[in-house]
Write a protein that holds these residues in place. Structure first.
Motif, PDB file in Angstrom:
ATOM      1  N   LEU A   1      45.404 -61.882  66.144  1.00 61.03           N
ATOM      2  CA  LEU A   1      45.000 -60.742  65.311  1.00 61.03           C
ATOM      3  C   LEU A   1      43.781 -60.037  65.897  1.00 61.03           C
ATOM      4  O   LEU A   1      43.652 -58.809  65.793  1.00 61.03           O
ATOM      5  CB  LEU A   1      44.716 -61.220  63.889  1.00 61.03           C
ATOM      6  CG  LEU A   1      45.911 -61.846  63.153  1.00 61.03           C
ATOM      7  CD1 LEU A   1      45.471 -62.410  61.807  1.00 61.03           C
ATOM      8  CD2 LEU A   1      47.039 -60.836  62.966  1.00 61.03           C
TER       9      LEU A   1
ATOM     10  N   VAL B   1      43.609 -56.084  64.411  1.00 58.74           N
ATOM     11  CA  VAL B   1      44.164 -55.876  63.069  1.00 58.74           C
ATOM     12  C   VAL B   1      43.039 -55.654  62.075  1.00 58.74           C
ATOM     13  O   VAL B   1      42.063 -56.411  62.025  1.00 58.74           O
ATOM     14  CB  VAL B   1      45.029 -57.089  62.657  1.00 58.74           C
ATOM     15  CG1 VAL B   1      45.444 -56.988  61.192  1.00 58.74           C
ATOM     16  CG2 VAL B   1      46.248 -57.188  63.560  1.00 58.74           C
TER      17      VAL B   1
ATOM     18  N   VAL C   1      51.540 -55.733  59.269  1.00 59.57           N
ATOM     19  CA  VAL C   1      51.814 -56.700  60.327  1.00 59.57           C
ATOM     20  C   VAL C   1      53.164 -57.357  60.067  1.00 59.57           C
ATOM     21  O   VAL C   1      53.372 -57.972  59.017  1.00 59.57           O
ATOM     22  CB  VAL C   1      50.711 -57.778  60.396  1.00 59.57           C
ATOM     23  CG1 VAL C   1      50.976 -58.728  61.560  1.00 59.57           C
ATOM     24  CG2 VAL C   1      49.332 -57.144  60.518  1.00 59.57           C
TER      25      VAL C   1
ATOM     26  N   SER D   1      45.788 -62.374  58.262  1.00 60.88           N
ATOM     27  CA  SER D   1      45.998 -60.922  58.162  1.00 60.88           C
ATOM     28  C   SER D   1      45.482 -60.410  56.827  1.00 60.88           C
ATOM     29  O   SER D   1      44.817 -59.363  56.754  1.00 60.88           O
ATOM     30  CB  SER D   1      47.482 -60.588  58.318  1.00 60.88           C
ATOM     31  OG  SER D   1      47.963 -60.896  59.600  1.00 60.88           O
TER      32      SER D   1
ATOM     33  N   THR E   1      51.374 -57.810  55.007  1.00 57.51           N
ATOM     34  CA  THR E   1      52.269 -58.536  55.903  1.00 57.51           C
ATOM     35  C   THR E   1      53.717 -58.446  55.440  1.00 57.51           C
ATOM     36  O   THR E   1      54.010 -58.406  54.245  1.00 57.51           O
ATOM     37  CB  THR E   1      51.872 -60.019  55.989  1.00 57.51           C
ATOM     38  OG1 THR E   1      51.878 -60.589  54.681  1.00 57.51           O
ATOM     39  CG2 THR E   1      50.499 -60.175  56.619  1.00 57.51           C
TER      40      THR E   1
END
Length: 367
Positions: free
Chosen positions: A184, A189, A195, A212, A219
């Motif tokens: 990540l 990110v 993601v 995340s 996600t």
């Protein structure tokens, strides 16, 4: 402290099938060097690296998925069956994710570490040049690891941890979660990203979901449908089948858009081109595994005409592990311990790990 001279250990004697793993009850207890600590191992997590190193899967001679049987493709003269592309020495005690108590220290180490419960950073470094990726090794690969009652490691590779979690739960973090955090970080990110996570039910995959979210991203997870309920407990925006025939359409139905800004991939294999095709213009692809197969097809026009960025992620800067311990202590991430096995059942644990019927990770418990 009176320490034993002998210990239990599962020893890897070469590259091959499960028959190259040997259980010993009289292996010598290691003695810490001047800058090392001796850790009484409470538990040690299992990872793809254990299977891949044992089987020789990292060799360029292998094109198949991770199954634990790659040794049949690797000739005796192959010198590249480890993660670093070089031969490793045998016998070798594997196991990267060791957690336990410091029971002795070398002469140049602060004695206050004795009695502290610690997690071990998997990455071995030249501590005079710690950011140099060419001067790294892996705990349980280039040195003996945690599938034994005791292990030694440089004192800079241990971090005391204050947590109510069990040793087995803590042993699910080090490799998987630091790998995920590294991916990540390489993909940069942040909040606002979407993601797409392949292999979302495994140790790295479930870590990618949590980490995340910690960054403010949403996600979308790909996994076998039998594991959807387990993954849903981590609250992704959507959970989709492992290989939807129409991934764009599935995304549109699930989240209202047919592209994502980031793909975090640990699977590879035949579905690689499909996940690349759903990256938005300027999107980022980050990879740290290829459990479905390491050889993929890429249309370079997709890569350059859509301004995509690809990053591989293996060796991590030292702060990633320290940060991870902080996330654990603050409760920002939680373990997914699927099963634990005693040391003497390590081959059975490897069989279960390769079968991939679990969600999260598997640990070997030593005390």
């Amino acid at each position: 402290m009176n320490l034993p001279k002998k210990m239990r250990a599962y020893v890897l004697t070469g590259h091959g099938g499960l028959e190259v793993l040997e259980y010993h009850t009289d292996w010598p207890v290691p003695v810490p060097g001047p800058l090392e600590v001796l850790v009484k191992v409470g538990a040690c997590g299992m990872n793809n690296t254990d299977i891949n190193t044992r089987s020789g899967w990292y060799s360029k001679a292998v094109a198949e998925a991770t199954t634990g049987d790659a040794h049949s493709k690797v000739a005796e003269e192959q010198k590249d069956p480890s993660w670093g592309g070089k031969a490793i020495s045998f016998p070798r005690i594997q196991g990267a994710d060791a957690v336990g108590l410091v029971v002795d220290v070398g002469g140049h180490v602060d004695a206050k570490l004795v009695g502290q419960r610690v997690m071990i950073d998997c990455w071995l470094r030249d501590w005079d040049d710690p950011l140099n990726k060419a001067k790294t090794g892996y705990f349980g690969s280039e040195c003996d690891g945690g599938f034994a009652d005791y292990t030694v490691v440089d004192h800079r590779n241990v971090c005391p941890v204050n947590s109510p979690l069990s040793d087995a739960e803590l042993a699910t973090f080090s490799c998987s979660y630091s790998t995920a955090e590294g991916m990540l970080s390489r993909a940069q990110v942040t909040e606002g990203d979407t993601v797409l996570i392949t292999g979302a039910s495994g140790g790295v995959g479930s870590a990618l979901i949590q980490l995340s979210h910690r960054r403010g991203a949403r996600t979308v997870c790909l996994a076998s449908e039998a594991k959807h309920a387990d993954i849903a407990a981590l609250k992704p925006a959507a959970v989709l089948p492992r290989t939807p025939k129409d991934l764009c359409g599935s995304l549109r139905q699930a989240i209202g858009q047919d592209t994502v800004s980031v793909v975090a991939d640990i699977v590879g294999g035949d579905y690689f081109g499909t996940v690349i095709d759903v990256l938005e213009r300027g999107g980022r692809y980050t990879c740290s595994g290829a459990i479905a197969g390491p050889l993929v097809e890429l249309d370079l026009r997709t890569f350059y005409l859509r301004d995509l960025t690809f990053t591989g992620s293996t060796v991590l800067p030292p702060h990633v592990f320290v940060d991870l311990v902080g996330y654990i202590e603050s409760g920002d991430v939680r373990p997914l311990l699927a099963a634990s096995y005693p040391l003497e059942e390590l081959p059975e644990a490897q069989k279960a790990f390769v079968a991939k019927k679990h969600t999260g990770n598997i640990a070997i418990v030593l005390s």
